[in-house]
Write an enzyme that holds these catalytic residues in place. Structure first.
Site, PDB file in Angstrom:
ATOM      1  CE  LYS A 164      38.092 -10.843  13.089  1.00  0.00           C
ATOM      2  NZ  LYS A 164      38.107 -10.337  13.916  1.00  0.00           N
ATOM      3  CE  LYS A 263      41.017  -3.712  13.495  1.00  0.00           C
ATOM      4  NZ  LYS A 263      39.910  -4.210  14.042  1.00  0.00           N
TER       5      LYS A 263
END
Length: 370
Positions: A164, A263
């Site tokens: 991240k 997703k």
């Protein structure tokens, strides 16, 4: 298929360690577990992936329960259907609320596969017997902490590392990783933390040979991403911006990205995920399966969709033990040398451990066909 009853359960599972991104830190995972039973007593399982706070999309556990209870389950009970795609079409007039839709649709896909006597992977058109997996690593307290974690997972055989980033924690961080791990497959996930005003910083990431940078700009944007992709060499991967096959078509037409993260919950279910896969395959655009800190049922659905042939990049489907002291399925999902074996038993291929489900359940309600 004719549904007889559906049980919704609100589960809360403590994570082994906090998971931090640019928009928040998770220490527990609240989610809805869906159990769908048809008139023959066959059971299918689905998992809602909405978080308890609307920081990824506008959905939450509470809004998903409301949509399921007041709109989606009545539609599912309304009349029999032949295939899960039919249920997906039945839900189409309800705008968004994709995670709620995916939760019940996933249970129906599991149920359908079991009634057909085939695996969920086979029902979806999957061909792979095993899938490559990577690992998503949250923001750490120090760079040294992150490097130790990457070393640990590289030693365990994970095929790709995702880290991240956010403004102020980007170029120097990636530089440190590359200095220590010059050849490791690496990608950066920005979770919409940047704007076009940061283009010079994002250009600097080109030097590190990243597989991709995921969702650097606004969560609902495909226009600025096209501008950015024209000016950087690193492939852009869209995540939050892609809610449907139509979003995918437009993003690819505009040149907004070179990779798509699929997703299941974000796009409204397995039926829509397959459509996105097929469109990207036709246009030679690779896809991979992102993670939402799923428990075992959601993880099993991710494994099944990743068995489709255009899922050519390692996904975020790490093993159960990475997240939980004890998962809700038997056996738990295991990663060996960066690979997960795709189950070939009927449905999701894992047994739901009802004792563990009961242990984690904080609320439950049964709905019946009238």
């Amino acid at each position: 298929m004719k549904l007889d009853r559906v049980v919704l359960r609100h589960l809360q599972m403590e994570q082994k360690s906090p998971f931090s991104t640019s928009y928040g830190t998770f220490t527990t995972k609240d989610f809805i577990l869906v159990e769908a039973i048809d008139e023959d007593g066959v059971t299918g399982w689905g998992e809602g992936v909405a978080f308890h706070v609307p920081w990824y999309t506008e959905e939450t556990v509470k809004t998903s329960w409301h949509m399921l209870e007041d709109f989606l389950l009545p539609l599912a009970f309304e009349s029999p259907f032949d295939h899960p795609d039919d249920l997906n079409q039945r839900f189409s007039f309800i705008r968004k609320n994709n995670m709620a839709k995916a939760a019940i649709e996933g249970a129906v896909w599991d149920l359908y596969s079991k009634k057909q006597g085939i695996s969920l992977s086979q029902a979806l058109g999957g061909k792979k017997k095993s899938i490559e997996v990577g690992i998503a690593i949250g923001i750490q307290k120090t760079t040294d902490d992150l490097l130790r974690i990457i070393d640990k997972y590289a030693t365990e055989g994970y095929r790709r590392m995702k880290v991240k980033i956010k403004p102020g924690l980007d170029v120097e961080l990636i530089d440190a990783i590359r200095e220590r791990f010059p050849t490791i497959p690496l990608m950066a996930d920005a979770n919409s933390a940047y704007t076009l005003a940061d283009i010079d910083v994002l250009k600097e990431l080109d030097q590190f040979g990243l597989m991709m940078i995921e969702q650097p700009l606004g969560s609902d944007d495909i226009i600025d991403h096209a501008t950015l992709q024209e000016q950087i060499r690193t492939p852009i991967c869209l995540d939050e911006s892609i809610l449907s096959v139509e979003d995918t078509r437009k993003a690819l037409a505009l040149g907004s990205c070179k990779v798509i993260n699929v997703k299941i919950g974000r796009v409204g279910g397995l039926s829509e995920a397959v459509k996105i896969h097929d469109l990207c395959k036709a246009q030679n655009v690779p896809v991979w399966c992102g993670g939402m800190l799923e428990a075992g049922v959601g993880r099993a659905h991710n494994i099944a969709i990743t068995s489709l042939e255009n899922f050519t990049m390692p996904g975020d489907t790490a093993g159960s033990s990475h997240y939980w002291e004890r998962d809700i399925i038997d056996p738990e999902v295991e990663v060996k040398n960066g690979l997960i074996t795709v189950p070939d038993g009927p449905g999701i291929g894992y047994e739901v451990n009802r004792k563990m489900v009961d242990y984690y359940t904080v609320d439950a309600k049964t709905y019946r066909r009238r």
